[in-house]
Design a protein around this motif. Structure first.
Motif, PDB file in Angstrom:
ATOM      1  N   LEU A 296       0.885  -1.143  -0.152  1.00 18.84           N
ATOM      2  CA  LEU A 296       0.012   0.155   0.055  1.00 18.84           C
ATOM      3  C   LEU A 296       1.030   1.232  -0.110  1.00 18.84           C
ATOM      4  O   LEU A 296       1.893   1.301   0.369  1.00 18.84           O
ATOM      5  CB  LEU A 296      -1.134  -0.081   1.090  1.00 18.84           C
ATOM      6  CG  LEU A 296      -0.394  -0.011   2.684  1.00 18.84           C
ATOM      7  CD1 LEU A 296      -0.032   1.261   3.015  1.00 18.84           C
ATOM      8  CD2 LEU A 296      -1.555  -0.854   3.329  1.00 18.84           C
TER       9      LEU A 296
ATOM     10  N   ARG B 195      -4.540   0.881  -1.480  1.00 21.00           N
ATOM     11  CA  ARG B 195      -3.877  -0.574  -1.240  1.00 21.00           C
ATOM     12  C   ARG B 195      -4.098  -1.207  -2.510  1.00 21.00           C
ATOM     13  O   ARG B 195      -4.967  -1.128  -3.257  1.00 21.00           O
ATOM     14  CB  ARG B 195      -4.937  -1.249  -0.412  1.00 21.00           C
ATOM     15  CG  ARG B 195      -4.629  -2.688   0.030  1.00 21.00           C
ATOM     16  CD  ARG B 195      -5.401  -3.087   0.983  1.00 21.00           C
ATOM     17  NE  ARG B 195      -5.710  -2.391   2.198  1.00 21.00           N
ATOM     18  CZ  ARG B 195      -5.124  -2.397   3.328  1.00 21.00           C
ATOM     19  NH1 ARG B 195      -4.011  -3.129   3.392  1.00 21.00           N
ATOM     20  NH2 ARG B 195      -5.201  -1.593   4.255  1.00 21.00           N
ATOM     21  N   PHE B 196      -2.943  -1.755  -2.941  1.00 20.13           N
ATOM     22  CA  PHE B 196      -2.588  -2.441  -4.350  1.00 20.13           C
ATOM     23  C   PHE B 196      -3.169  -3.997  -4.120  1.00 20.13           C
ATOM     24  O   PHE B 196      -3.340  -4.488  -5.189  1.00 20.13           O
ATOM     25  CB  PHE B 196      -1.459  -2.454  -4.719  1.00 20.13           C
ATOM     26  CG  PHE B 196      -0.924  -0.733  -4.733  1.00 20.13           C
ATOM     27  CD1 PHE B 196      -1.428  -0.165  -5.718  1.00 20.13           C
ATOM     28  CD2 PHE B 196       0.176  -0.399  -4.122  1.00 20.13           C
ATOM     29  CE1 PHE B 196      -1.004   1.106  -5.891  1.00 20.13           C
ATOM     30  CE2 PHE B 196       0.319   0.889  -4.093  1.00 20.13           C
ATOM     31  CZ  PHE B 196      -0.141   1.667  -5.082  1.00 20.13           C
ATOM     32  N   LYS B 197      -3.244  -4.473  -3.076  1.00 19.98           N
ATOM     33  CA  LYS B 197      -3.855  -5.865  -2.819  1.00 19.98           C
ATOM     34  C   LYS B 197      -4.413  -6.185  -1.683  1.00 19.98           C
ATOM     35  O   LYS B 197      -4.280  -5.268  -0.615  1.00 19.98           O
ATOM     36  CB  LYS B 197      -2.767  -6.846  -3.138  1.00 19.98           C
ATOM     37  CG  LYS B 197      -1.785  -7.075  -2.101  1.00 19.98           C
ATOM     38  CD  LYS B 197      -0.760  -8.168  -2.296  1.00 19.98           C
ATOM     39  CE  LYS B 197       0.327  -8.290  -1.240  1.00 19.98           C
ATOM     40  NZ  LYS B 197      -0.484  -8.944   0.040  1.00 19.98           N
ATOM     41  N   ASP B 198      -5.373  -7.215  -1.404  1.00 23.73           N
ATOM     42  CA  ASP B 198      -5.891  -7.460  -0.266  1.00 23.73           C
ATOM     43  C   ASP B 198      -4.913  -7.888   0.784  1.00 23.73           C
ATOM     44  O   ASP B 198      -3.952  -8.190   0.629  1.00 23.73           O
ATOM     45  CB  ASP B 198      -6.922  -8.618  -0.295  1.00 23.73           C
ATOM     46  CG  ASP B 198      -8.008  -8.212  -1.308  1.00 23.73           C
ATOM     47  OD1 ASP B 198      -8.052  -7.196  -1.650  1.00 23.73           O
ATOM     48  OD2 ASP B 198      -8.665  -9.313  -1.767  1.00 23.73           O
TER      49      ASP B 198
ATOM     50  N   SER C  85     -10.225  -5.697   1.665  1.00 24.35           N
ATOM     51  CA  SER C  85     -10.191  -5.565   0.257  1.00 24.35           C
ATOM     52  C   SER C  85     -10.170  -4.172  -0.235  1.00 24.35           C
ATOM     53  O   SER C  85     -10.214  -4.268  -1.468  1.00 24.35           O
ATOM     54  CB  SER C  85     -11.337  -6.630  -0.181  1.00 24.35           C
ATOM     55  OG  SER C  85     -12.615  -5.954   0.238  1.00 24.35           O
TER      56      SER C  85
ATOM     57  N   ARG D  81      -9.593  -1.109  -1.792  1.00 22.79           N
ATOM     58  CA  ARG D  81      -8.490  -0.323  -2.572  1.00 22.79           C
ATOM     59  C   ARG D  81      -8.298   1.023  -1.791  1.00 22.79           C
ATOM     60  O   ARG D  81      -7.000   1.311  -1.699  1.00 22.79           O
ATOM     61  CB  ARG D  81      -8.594  -0.299  -4.111  1.00 22.79           C
ATOM     62  CG  ARG D  81      -8.649  -1.686  -4.641  1.00 22.79           C
ATOM     63  CD  ARG D  81      -7.208  -2.214  -4.225  1.00 22.79           C
ATOM     64  NE  ARG D  81      -7.153  -3.673  -4.967  1.00 22.79           N
ATOM     65  CZ  ARG D  81      -7.281  -4.850  -4.212  1.00 22.79           C
ATOM     66  NH1 ARG D  81      -7.579  -4.879  -2.693  1.00 22.79           N
ATOM     67  NH2 ARG D  81      -7.231  -5.793  -4.732  1.00 22.79           N
TER      68      ARG D  81
END
Length: 787
Positions: free
Chosen positions: A557, A585-588, A600, A602
């Motif tokens: 992130l 955020r780029f992934k969970d 989850s 973003r």
């Protein structure tokens, strides 16, 4: 005899024109004056508050008056405006006889003596000036330190520190015009012993009257002449409590030594019985601490014995081969689970149902530090609202090493932690365990006046040994290693500007923080000390979303934020600050606490914050956590304070958390006389006796969600100049549907004593920025009453 003769010579010299003639000759010779060095101010022992004995022996005796006659080195007689001055002692009278061999002064007619600001007036005085031994007939007196005064049949001066006043009165109520005037309060005693060395007064066969009504007849009574501590009975306190009934406490203070004291306070509760409590404080070169304890042999409320104790101790153990070792103890214990409810104001712990018993040994040398700790909790359970007890740490060993002086500007840090966690598995739902944790990190900060850039690499390693197999997979041991990379950067721009005619230095400070932590499965592991970090401006720029060492969040992130400040161009004081920040955020995030769900979204909630201190009387601050998806605020806080002058303050705070709580906290101290136009020009704190001023004081904590009062303190103070009156209503919530209520009364005779309950302490502890109406920062100077 030689010293007496020389002193007499100095006195005669002051009475003859020789000194004036010598000064005239010096002034008439300008050539000689030019050759003299310029005058330089030098410190003088005669200008000290207390003249040292060595300097006092060298003081001259100065005599003056309309008619002076006598015999050299024997006696001097002065008639008409007679005055004798030596150091901080001045005697004025119609007639003054001074006998040099005995250092004896006899004064008659309108006699007035000022000794270091303490003044006595009357018809007849006999006094040995240096030793200050003698007597004064029918004196009126006023004491500098307390601004108290009175009259008596006779004063016997024992020495320069002690005196006995016969058939005396004592009050701090200042006289007002009118023959029928009487002080609001007055102490009458057969004798009052004044001890300025111990700074205490002792009254024998005394009666304290208030509004001409005797309220406290006592055979003996001691009272302070300053804020210096003294042993003895303290004034009794009274209170009315819905749980305890009528409370009467008779405290006794024991000034054991300058660095030790104790207070004992036996209390009678009409509904419950007798409680005996005490405090012991100590301060040494290598250690200090405080012990508090209460004991009730039989509590009618629970039909059982009740007790509590709290010990705080801090010490440096020196003389060991490895160097100094720190010892810290924080021990708290009560007799039963209901203690927090029945003695809601008696526990010292900030968490009334979780009492920590914590002991640690610490050692450090250079960049290395070691801590050994043992922590055991006492959890006070309520069947209607049970809580999961925290884990005891028996023991915990922590080692830290930090180096910031490596080559190339590199900084490194290592931390190792071993902890044995213990609790009742039936309450926690997971096994006890031993956990070993290690953290190694390396960073390279670059900094300049307008920017900073800090890359950092961390490695977290955790190992567990469980006392029983895990319910999830049956393992008895586990380990995990998690790397983390972070990059913190920011810029600082400045410009000169002005708003509303005021010059400022304005800053603009953008900041970017990136963190990347790969996923390592930890969700099956028990949680012993981790919790989600609060979402605020302090935690949004950190690598881990959790506190503690059981969970390391997997993150990829970027946090972006910007802030601006307005700094006063003259003083540099911060007049305003505004900021905002958000995470991308780029992934969970898959690592969660037990019972939690993966993250989850973003875009995180946006944080908005600001504070404004534009002018000294006003101060405001606000924080809002806003969800851009729902377009609603998740949490908000808004606070403000208005304080235009002393004894005028109003503060308020609004707190909101969606679907959880909404509350308002209001505190104030304000003169009610202001509401009807009396701004206190004629009477204020410490300005004498008059019609008086009323003050409203209080604090309210209101739950808007439940539409109820959680805690409340509301009171009135009355300032009559020489006495203060207080009445306070105190409500403290002790359960979801129960509360402890009490009424506190207090009557304070300024410069003498306080009677009633501990209303003043309650106001100090609970009302933000409360000011005591009689706060004396410094002792009055003898030069404020100089003659």
């Amino acid at each position: 005899m030689h010293e007496l003769t020389s002193r007499a010579f100095r006195a005669r010299f002051a009475l003859t024109p020789v000194a004036l003639l010598a000064c005239g000759l010096l002034q008439a010779n300008p050539a000689r004056a030019q050759q003299e060095a310029p005058l330089v101010l030098k410190p003088s022992p005669y200008l000290r508050e207390s003249i040292p004995p060595a300097a006092r022996d060298q003081l001259p005796t100065q005599l003056s008056g309309q008619h002076v006659f006598g015999r050299p080195d024997l006696e001097t007689v002065i008639e008409g405006d007679a005055r004798l001055r030596r150091g901080d002692t001045v005697i004025d009278a119609d007639r003054l006889e001074y006998y040099q061999p005995d250092d004896l002064a006899k004064a008659r007619g309108n006699v007035r003596i000022n000794r270091a600001g303490n003044v006595f007036e009357g018809p007849l005085l006999e006094l040995k000036v240096e030793s200050f031994e003698g007597f004064f007939i029918q004196p009126h007196y006023r004491f500098l330190r307390t601004d108290a005064y009175g009259e008596a049949d006779r004063v016997d001066f024992i020495d320069d520190k002690r005196a006995i006043i016969r058939n005396a009165t004592y009050t701090t109520c200042q006289r007002r015009p009118g023959p029928a005037w009487m002080p609001d309060w007055i102490l009458r005693a057969a004798s009052i012993r004044i001890d300025n060395e111990e700074e205490v007064g002792q009254a024998e066969n005394a009666v304290l009257s208030f509004m001409s009504v005797p309220i406290l007849p006592v055979p003996t009574l001691s009272f302070p002449l300053s804020d210096k501590r003294k042993s003895g009975l303290l004034p009794p306190t009274f209170g009315l409590d819905n749980l305890n009934g009528i409370e009467v406490t008779t405290p006794y203070y024991w000034n054991i030594a300058p660095n030790r004291d104790a207070t004992f306070y036996p209390t009678v509760m009409s509904k419950r019985g007798v409680l005996v409590g005490g405090d012991f404080r100590y301060l040494e070169r290598d250690y200090a601490g405080k012990l508090h304890a209460d004991f009730m042999p039989s509590d009618k409320l629970r039909d059982s014995q009740r007790w509590d104790y709290a010990l705080q101790h801090d010490q440096v153990i020196s003389g060991m081969p490895i160097g100094g070792v720190g010892l810290n103890l924080n021990l708290n214990r009560v007799s039963d689970d209901n203690y927090w409810r029945d003695f809601s104001r008696g526990t010292v712990s900030l968490t009334t149902r979780l009492l920590a018993n914590d002991g640690s040994l610490s050692w450090s040398r250079g960049n290395l530090s070691v801590v050994a700790r043992a922590l055991k909790w006492q959890t006070l359970q309520d069947p209607a609202s049970p809580i999961v007890p925290p884990y005891d740490r028996l023991p915990q060993l922590v080692t830290r090493y930090h180096r910031g002086d490596l080559g190339g500007g590199i900084e490194t840090a290592i931390e190792a932690d071993y902890t044995r966690f213990h609790a009742d598995p039936l309450l926690t739902g997971q096994p006890n365990a031993q956990r070993s944790y290690a953290l190694a990190q390396i960073s390279r900060p670059w900094q300049a006046p307008g920017w900073f850039f800090t890359p950092k690499v961390q490695v977290h390693a955790t190992g567990y040994q469980f006392d029983a197999p895990l319910a999830t997979n049956g393992v008895t041991s586990a380990s995990v290693a998690v790397p983390t990379f972070s990059l913190d950067s920011g810029l600082v721009f400045e410009r000169d500007t002005s708003f509303f005619g005021r010059s400022f230095r304005q800053t603009l400070e953008p900041r970017a923080f990136y963190v990347n932590t790969p996923f390592r499965d930890q969700n099956y592991l028990p949680n012993y000390d981790s919790a989600a970090n609060d979402y605020n401006f302090a935690t949004i720029y950190t690598e881990n979303a959790f506190g503690g060492n059981d969970r390391i969040a997997d993150n990829n992130l970027l946090t972006l934020g910007v802030s601006t400040r307005l700094l006063d161009a003259q003083s540099g004081a911060e007049a305003a600050r505004f900021g905002m920040a958000q995470r991308f955020r780029f992934k969970d995030q898959l690592v969660t606490l037990p019972g939690g769900a993966p993250v989850s979204e973003r875009l995180s909630d946006i944080l908005f914050g600001g504070s404004v201190n534009w002018v000294p009387p006003w101060s405001t601050d606000a924080t809002v956590q806003y969800n851009p998806t729902t377009k609603r605020s998740i949490r908000s806080t808004l606070g403000g304070r208005y304080s235009p002058s002393n004894y005028h303050v109003i503060s308020a705070a609004y707190r909101y958390q969606r679907d959880a709580s909404e509350s308002i906290d209001i505190g104030w101290q304000w003169p009610l006389n202001d509401l009807w136009g009396d701004k206190g020009q004629n009477l204020g704190p410490g300005q004498g006796q008059g019609e008086g001023r009323w003050y409203s004081v209080g604090r309210l904590n209101l739950s808007l969600k439940d539409r109820s009062v959680v805690d409340a303190i509301v009171g009135l103070e009355y300032d009559a100049g020489c006495w203060l009156g207080r009445i306070v209503f105190d409500r403290l919530q002790s359960g979801t549907s129960t509360a402890n209520k009490r009424i506190l009364f207090q009557l304070e005779f300024v410069g003498f004593a306080r009677l009633g309950s501990g209303a003043l302490q309650t106001l100090k502890d609970n009302i933000p920025r409360y000011q005591y109406l009689r706060e004396q920062v410094t002792a009055p100077s003898r030069f404020s009453n100089y003659e």
